[in-house]
Design a protein around this motif. Structure first.
Motif, mmCIF file in Angstrom:
data_model
loop_
_atom_site.group_PDB
_atom_site.id
_atom_site.type_symbol
_atom_site.label_atom_id
_atom_site.label_comp_id
_atom_site.label_asym_id
_atom_site.label_seq_id
_atom_site.Cartn_x
_atom_site.Cartn_y
_atom_site.Cartn_z
ATOM 1 N N GLN A 127 0.849 -1.493 -0.243
ATOM 2 C CA GLN A 127 -0.128 0.264 0.075
ATOM 3 C C GLN A 127 0.490 1.175 0.016
ATOM 4 O O GLN A 127 1.730 1.457 0.591
ATOM 5 N N GLU A 128 0.590 2.346 -1.274
ATOM 6 C CA GLU A 128 0.941 3.860 -1.183
ATOM 7 C C GLU A 128 0.693 4.412 0.604
ATOM 8 O O GLU A 128 -0.420 4.509 0.770
ATOM 9 N N ARG A 129 1.733 5.253 0.959
ATOM 10 C CA ARG A 129 1.590 5.329 1.995
ATOM 11 C C ARG A 129 2.492 6.701 2.307
ATOM 12 O O ARG A 129 3.230 6.976 1.404
ATOM 13 N N TYR A 130 2.049 7.961 3.471
ATOM 14 C CA TYR A 130 3.137 9.090 3.931
ATOM 15 C C TYR A 130 3.062 9.343 5.307
ATOM 16 O O TYR A 130 1.917 9.006 5.641
ATOM 17 N N CYS A 131 4.156 9.849 5.455
ATOM 18 C CA CYS A 131 4.174 11.132 6.396
ATOM 19 C C CYS A 131 4.817 11.867 6.064
ATOM 20 O O CYS A 131 4.554 12.502 5.318
ATOM 21 N N SER A 132 5.121 13.290 7.116
ATOM 22 C CA SER A 132 5.762 14.421 6.695
ATOM 23 C C SER A 132 7.610 14.406 7.291
ATOM 24 O O SER A 132 7.669 13.522 7.423
ATOM 25 N N GLY A 133 7.698 15.067 6.544
ATOM 26 C CA GLY A 133 9.605 14.974 6.765
ATOM 27 C C GLY A 133 10.025 16.891 6.831
ATOM 28 O O GLY A 133 9.495 17.005 6.132
ATOM 29 N N THR A 134 11.682 16.698 7.089
ATOM 30 C CA THR A 134 12.094 17.887 6.790
ATOM 31 C C THR A 134 13.642 18.209 6.293
ATOM 32 O O THR A 134 14.340 17.135 6.531
ATOM 33 N N SER A 135 13.728 18.773 5.437
ATOM 34 C CA SER A 135 15.821 18.934 5.482
ATOM 35 C C SER A 135 15.774 19.476 5.722
ATOM 36 O O SER A 135 15.091 20.481 7.496
ATOM 37 N N VAL A 136 17.148 19.024 6.575
ATOM 38 C CA VAL A 136 17.772 19.063 7.586
ATOM 39 C C VAL A 136 19.138 19.540 7.242
ATOM 40 O O VAL A 136 19.531 19.015 6.196
ATOM 41 N N GLN A 137 19.884 20.069 7.438
ATOM 42 C CA GLN A 137 21.696 21.072 7.323
ATOM 43 C C GLN A 137 22.533 19.496 7.240
ATOM 44 O O GLN A 137 22.391 18.872 8.271
ATOM 45 N N SER A 138 22.832 19.314 6.393
ATOM 46 C CA SER A 138 24.466 18.669 5.914
ATOM 47 C C SER A 138 25.407 18.779 5.429
ATOM 48 O O SER A 138 25.291 19.789 4.421
#
Length: 518
Positions: A127-138
């Motif tokens: 099943q296609e699913r999703y959450c949230s996230g963020t770009s972080v410094q690297s």
């Protein structure tokens, strides 16, 4: 201290909770606690990245369901105790990277960060699913922070399939590209012990991919494009006999369904229609004579023995085709196609066809396959396009934070206030979260927030500046709680970011993902 042991619980304001140093450069902060065991798992090879990006077309992006598992959300949780998040050293920060004036839009006079977006993946059931996230410094501008349970499946003890991050996601659009996951970095206590005090993950991603306009092509062009790692899709369509006949005579692929044994005839039958029927690899090799030199083998159909010359040869109408699939689709497939993992790590199903002859009857269903390819262009590095939030650890509770995400699931009472297609935010003061012993969540912090599932993995940001759209990552949404048993979610929690978290982050922030093949 053993990284797998629970942290020493100290009273707030204790000796180890040092003065906040937000805004100070990394070089000026004290060393964090020794890095804990890092669990690094490969997500996909660079050669497969374009195909994975192409898998997530607009339709799948919009229809993906928020991820709700037994270990992410639980309704009607009572306050059985207060978690006591404890620092394990002095506080520290890593400065953010600016976004160059870009914005994901505005919500009630707050500029939304384009560093935040949705992560997509395919769960163990396909099943296609999703959450949230963020770009972080690297160091290499290639890092995404999200919840551990949004990348790693503790039931199967392996990462989910087809992981991508889309910053600034909006109603099925990927304005700054699609970033395919290369490696996920988690804490062993989460992957081994399913301890939600470590429910965070730092994912290194490849350079972004921007999809261009889709166009229809013939099968030969489609196959050559896909064989080189290009993005393509196949679309079946039921048609009438005339269209099917015309299509296959032009070299298009087709098949028929609902054929009874009474419909099958020999090639000399007047008015017989030659059709391609799928068989297994052994039968295909037997008919074509491509295996073991079986050039003189005979095939019997409807009591008649057909010579090899009566059947079209491989390279004309008798052909095979290779289909790239997800690992879940590969594992679940039970059909006739030959299953193989190619030298690039792609999961493939090779379909084989032989020609049979049938009467033209009304009961037969005719299907043709149309083929489409999508050209792609490199979008460059994630951090260069959208920036990266700063990072902080060992901060005191009682801080004001924003959290951003894409909630979409229902409240326990059935109300669905969010669509999941646009970014939302909450603002609150961090405090000790209720202890959720079922998930070993004993040291989390929380803010009051009515987010529903879908927001998992979204960032907790300290000192978020609306004008610059940057702040300092101090947590990721882990659990969504109904803490007063009124059938409405009222809090979101995060693992406490301490020296162990910094150790995982620092390891991930220095990994290079390499270049995508041209």
């Amino acid at each position: 201290m053993n990284s797998r042991a629970k942290r020493l619980v100290l009273p707030l304001g204790g000796a180890l909770v040092a003065t906040t140093m937000i805004g100070a450069p990394l070089a000026g902060v004290a060393q964090a606690a020794p890095a804990p065991d890092v669990k690094s798992s490969a997500l996909t090879s660079s050669g497969n990245a374009k195909a994975i990006a192409g898998y997530w077309n607009s339709t799948k992006l919009k229809s993906a369901k928020s991820y709700v598992s037994d270990s992410t959300v639980s309704a009607k949780l009572s306050k059985t105790g207060a978690a006591k998040a404890a620092a394990d050293g002095k506080p520290g920060v890593v400065a953010p990277t600016g976004e160059g004036g870009k914005s994901a839009g505005q919500s009630k006079n707050l500029n939304l960060p384009i560093t935040t977006g949705r992560v997509f993946f395919v769960d163990g059931k396909g099943q296609e699913r999703y959450c949230s996230g963020t770009s972080v410094q690297s160091k290499y501008r290639n890092l995404v922070a999200t919840a551990g349970h949004c990348v790693y499946d503790t039931d199967t003890n392996k990462p989910f399939d087809n992981f991508v991050f889309i910053p600034g996601y909006y109603q099925g659009k990927a304005p700054w590209g699609i970033y395919v996951g290369a490696k996920v970095n988690t804490h062993d206590d989460f992957t081994v012990y399913e301890d939600y005090d470590y429910d965070y993950a730092f994912v290194n991603v490849y350079d972004g991919i921007k999809q261009q306009a889709e166009k229809e092509v013939d099968y030969k062009t489609y196959k050559a494009h896909v064989d080189k790692g290009g993005v393509g899709r196949e679309e079946p369509k039921t048609v009438d006999l005339e269209t099917y006949d015309r299509w296959t005579q032009k070299g298009g692929l087709g098949k028929v369904e609902n054929i009874s044994s009474d419909d099958e005839v020999g090639p000399q039958y007047k008015g017989a229609l030659a059709i391609a029927s799928e068989v297994d690899k052994w039968a295909w090799e037997k008919v074509t004579g491509d295996a073991y030199g079986l050039k003189d083998d005979k095939v019997t159909l409807k009591g008649k023995t057909l010579d090899q010359d009566d059947w079209p040869k491989s390279g004309s109408k008798l052909e095979s085709r290779v289909e790239q699939v997800t690992k879940s689709e590969y594992d679940d497939y039970k059909g006739l196609a030959y299953k193989k993992v190619d030298d690039k790590g792609n999961y493939t199903l090779t379909h084989y066809y032989v020609v049979k002859y049938i009467k033209k009857t009304a009961s037969v269903k005719y299907v043709i396959f149309r083929h489409y390819i999508t050209t792609v262009a490199s979008a460059g590095r994630l951090g260069d396009n959208v920036g990266g939030q700063g990072f902080s650890w060992n901060q005191k509770l009682g801080k004001k934070v924003f959290t951003f995400g894409y909630p979409t699931g229902a409240h326990p009472d059935g109300d669905r206030p969010y669509s999941g297609q646009t970014m939302k935010w909450c603002y609150g003061t961090t405090a000790a979260a209720p202890v959720v012993s079922a998930f070993k969540a004993e040291e989390q912090q929380a803010i009051k927030c009515a987010f529903t599932p879908g927001a998992s993995g979204g960032p907790f940001l300290l000192q978020y500046k609306s004008s610059k759209r940057t702040g300092y990552l101090n947590g990721v949404v882990s659990l969504t709680l109904d803490s007063d048993k009124n059938n409405r979610y009222d809090r979101v929690t995060t693992p406490y970011f301490n020296g162990d978290t910094y150790g995982i982050y620092k390891h991930a922030a220095n990994l290079w993902t390499g270049k995508l093949p041209s």
